[in-house]
Design a protein around this motif. Structure first.
Motif, short mmCIF file in Angstrom:
data_model
loop_
_atom_site.label_atom_id
_atom_site.label_comp_id
_atom_site.label_asym_id
_atom_site.label_seq_id
_atom_site.Cartn_x
_atom_site.Cartn_y
_atom_site.Cartn_z
N GLY A 134 0.87 -1.22 0.03
CA GLY A 134 0.07 -0.07 -0.08
C GLY A 134 0.75 1.18 -0.02
N GLU A 135 0.45 2.09 0.81
CA GLU A 135 1.04 3.61 0.88
C GLU A 135 2.50 3.48 1.35
OE1 GLU A 135 -0.50 6.65 0.72
OE2 GLU A 135 -2.19 5.42 -0.21
N GLU A 136 3.05 2.22 1.82
CA GLU A 136 4.40 2.42 2.11
C GLU A 136 5.19 2.24 0.88
OE1 GLU A 136 3.93 -0.74 5.88
OE2 GLU A 136 4.87 -1.47 4.14
N LEU A 137 4.67 1.83 -0.35
CA LEU A 137 5.22 1.77 -1.66
C LEU A 137 5.74 3.25 -2.03
CD1 LEU A 137 3.23 -0.76 -3.36
CD2 LEU A 137 5.92 -0.82 -2.94
N LEU A 138 4.96 4.36 -1.49
CA LEU A 138 5.37 5.44 -1.93
C LEU A 138 6.66 6.10 -1.38
CD1 LEU A 138 1.78 7.27 -1.67
CD2 LEU A 138 3.02 6.28 -3.35
N SER A 139 7.55 5.45 -0.25
CA SER A 139 8.62 5.86 0.03
C SER A 139 9.74 5.06 -0.51
CB SER A 139 8.72 5.75 1.63
OG SER A 139 8.14 4.51 2.36
N VAL A 140 9.42 4.11 -1.30
CA VAL A 140 10.61 3.50 -2.04
C VAL A 140 11.23 4.60 -3.06
CG1 VAL A 140 11.00 1.78 -3.88
CG2 VAL A 140 9.47 1.19 -2.23
N ARG A 141 12.48 4.65 -2.95
CA ARG A 141 13.21 5.78 -3.94
C ARG A 141 13.70 5.09 -5.24
NH1 ARG A 141 17.92 7.28 -0.30
NH2 ARG A 141 17.46 5.21 0.33
N SER A 142 13.95 5.89 -6.10
CA SER A 142 14.15 5.25 -7.42
C SER A 142 15.57 6.06 -8.01
CB SER A 142 13.24 5.66 -8.57
OG SER A 142 13.27 6.89 -9.07
N LEU A 143 16.13 5.43 -8.93
CA LEU A 143 17.36 6.16 -9.60
C LEU A 143 16.97 7.11 -10.54
CD1 LEU A 143 19.89 3.33 -9.40
CD2 LEU A 143 19.85 4.92 -7.93
N SER A 144 15.92 8.14 -10.29
CA SER A 144 15.61 8.88 -11.41
C SER A 144 15.93 10.38 -10.88
CB SER A 144 14.19 8.91 -11.52
OG SER A 144 13.26 9.20 -10.66
N TYR A 145 15.91 11.20 -11.94
CA TYR A 145 16.42 12.62 -11.47
C TYR A 145 16.02 13.60 -12.52
CZ TYR A 145 19.67 9.97 -14.34
OH TYR A 145 20.18 9.01 -15.55
N ASP A 146 15.67 14.70 -11.96
CA ASP A 146 15.18 15.72 -12.64
C ASP A 146 16.04 17.00 -12.79
OD1 ASP A 146 12.86 14.58 -13.18
OD2 ASP A 146 11.44 16.12 -11.99
N LEU A 147 16.13 17.76 -14.10
CA LEU A 147 16.80 19.21 -14.24
C LEU A 147 15.95 20.17 -13.82
CD1 LEU A 147 19.22 20.50 -14.44
CD2 LEU A 147 19.08 20.39 -17.18
#
Ligand code: ASP
Length: 581
Positions: free
Chosen positions: A456-469
């Motif tokens: 559930g909501e816990e998944l929202l705290s999984v980080r990814s290796l993505s980035y924005d400029l």
């Protein structure tokens, strides 16, 4: 046809004979002598035509936007008539011959005066609007940016590869534009939302470093910073991580900035997503100004003040605004409530750093002291405090921060930053996570166990290796380290609720490709339209696009979109239902 461009004539040319071509920007008939402002791509020069002296066409017939060829002698302008606002303002050209290359109907829009013509009319006559100094300048900036980024990518060993326009759906999350197939009636191509899948295939194909100035199409509602079609600098590299990609893209950005401003751009700072949200309440922080969010968790951790007994209590300190009137404060409260807060607490800081507000009586003395300390408040400041769920608090204060502090687009310099470690998922819909970037983004290695266990909501705290400029609060682009192992990719598809059959149907070719020793790879894409707009000091990307669409997606110039004839539709196997009125 000419010796000089009109806008290039300078005092040094005084005494010489020049041949110019251009359009009549303005015409002043002083009974006898006629003054013409002649405009070309380089600018405007004043031409003086004495009908008694000049050979060729009759200047009295010449009107605005006539296309002329003029021969004449350059001479300094008489004292008192020098125009310091024009590069050519020290001189004028005394015409000896005048040739009308083409007459013009009276132009339906004033060319260099934006305020008075309506947008539709301008777009319908875009070719006239393009004659304006503003669009001339913007398109030239655009060309310089394109060149600079191409050269920078080339210099870093990237290969430009063109990917197809007629493809199967790509997974960027927006609606596809579709193109019916004549040879397979009832079937459709999609126009690419990005070259995403192809660039990953190029990595499997050993291209190693790919880039493209790519046209991307997304059928989304249009806004000031969004058109149906837009240009991206798209890149992908093998055997590389996010740092490598960011270094390469930073180089391209530096080249673009130098090409336009002539100024070097220093290092681009990096923030984590968590830090950006905590300090600026936004994943696209505008670093041109302060007003950072301050966490008051420590101060109000044990508070008796009901309103502050919450997951998060945070403030922004607005220097020198302690005297803001009640009406303005009420408007801020309304704004906060409109954004989802239960309320907004304001506190005025008075001399001796004492606090003044109807709510102060609910705060203990220690809390009041703590509030002043943690925010660094000075006499004359205003504190704005919001409490509640952390995401909401960050969002509300981040938005108010922008409302209060954000300078206009052309002020405050260029503040780029990288935001890294975005969440892998953006939200949970019907129990399923929705990818924040796209489904090929690699999870953060430190969060893989969390990813396996979270529900559930816990998944929202999984980080990814993505980035924005980000630049000045605009998201310029995004990218990520990709998943390159078929087992992990299959697991992510499963979590996203993309079943095997769908995954095979949509991305089977990618999953197949990954079976043949796909290299680890990562990439990025940034929007050239947005970058050019910022560099040109424009807040609407339409101003940096030669032939843009209106807000409703129409092109008043060509009339697109238009119906097609029945024979054509029959060939495509398409019958059109009458649109609902
Ligand atoms: N394809 C992505 C986009 O267009 C960028 C990337 O991940 O490289 O947003």
């Amino acid at each position: 046809m000419r010796t000089h461009r009109a806008g290039d004539v300078r005092p040094d040319d005084a005494g010489s004979t020049v041949e110019l071509c251009g359009w009549v920007a303005a015409r002043r008939d002083h009974g006898g002598v006629v003054f013409l402002d002649v405009r070309d791509a380089a600018g405007i020069v004043q031409v003086v035509v004495d009908p008694e002296q000049v050979e060729g066409a009759d200047v009295h017939h010449v009107r605005a936007e006539y296309c002329l060829r003029i021969t004449g002698t350059v001479r300094p302008r008489p004292d008192g008539t020098v125009n310091p606002d024009l590069a050519t303002g020290g001189v004028e050209v005394a015409a000896t011959t005048l040739e009308v290359l083409n007459a013009s109907e009276p132009p339906p829009i004033p060319i260099d005066d934006r305020t008075s013509a309506d947008e539709m009319l301008r777009l319908r006559h875009r070719y006239l609007d393009l004659r304006s100094a503003r669009l001339q300048r913007n398109l030239r900036i655009r060309s310089r940016v394109n060149n600079a980024v191409r050269n920078a990518m080339d210099a870093q060993g990237f290969v430009e590869v063109e990917t197809p326009m007629l493809i199967a759906s790509t997974p960027e999350g927006a609606r596809d534009f579709v193109v019916p197939s004549r040879l397979s009636p009832g079937e459709f191509y999609a126009l690419p939302q990005s070259p995403q899948l192809f660039k990953q295939l190029l990595m499997v194909g050993g291209l190693d470093r790919y880039y493209q100035v790519a046209r991307c199409l997304r059928d989304e509602d249009l806004r000031a910073d969004r058109q149906f079609e837009f240009m991206q600098l798209d890149a992908e590299m093998s055997f590389a991580d996010g740092d490598d990609v960011r270094a390469v893209i930073s180089e391209a950005i530096r080249a673009a900035v130098a090409a336009v401003t002539g100024e070097p751009l220093g290092d681009i700072p990096t923030l984590t997503y968590a830090e950006a949200m905590a300090r600026f309440g936004s994943d696209k922080p505008d670093l041109r100004f302060g007003l950072e969010l301050v966490d008051l968790g420590e101060v109000f951790g044990a508070t008796e003040f009901r309103a502050f007994q919450a997951d998060a209590v945070k403030a922004i300190r607005v220097p020198g605004q302690g005297d803001l009137g009640r009406a303005r404060l009420d408007a801020l409260i309304e704004r906060a409530q409109g954004l989802g807060a239960a309320g907004l607490v304001w506190v005025r800081v008075r001399d001796g750093r004492t606090l003044e507000a109807p709510t102060v009586k609910f705060m203990s003395e220690a809390e009041q002291l703590g509030l002043v300390d943690v925010t660094g408040a000075e006499a004359g400041d205003l504190l704005l405090i919001v409490a509640g769920a952390r995401r909401m608090v960050d969002h509300v204060l981040g938005t108010i921060r922008n409302d209060l502090g954000r300078p206009p687009v052309h002020e405050g310099g260029l503040h780029f930053c990288w935001v890294v470690d975005f969440p892998l998922f953006e939200e949970i819909v019907d129990g399923r996570p929705v990818p924040a970037h796209h489904p090929f983004t690699a999870p953060h290695p430190d969060d893989v166990t969390l990813l396996e266990r979270a529900v559930g909501e816990e998944l929202l705290s999984v980080r990814s290796l993505s980035y924005d400029l980000v630049c000045n609060g605009w998201e310029l682009g995004s990218g990520s380290v990709r998943i390159h192992r078929p087992d992990l990719q299959a697991a992510i598809f499963a979590m996203l609720g993309i079943d095997d059959e769908t995954a095979r149907a949509r991305f089977g070719f990618l999953l197949d490709a990954f079976k043949y020793g796909a290299p680890p790879h990562a990439g990025f894409a940034f929007g050239l339209d947005r970058l050019v707009a910022i560099l040109a000091g424009e807040d609407n990307i339409r101003e940096v696009i030669a032939f843009p669409k209106t807000q409703s997606g129409a092109d008043p110039l060509t009339g697109a979109p238009t119906p097609v004839d029945d024979r054509h539709l029959r060939e495509l196997g398409i019958s059109v239902r009458a649109p609902k009125k």
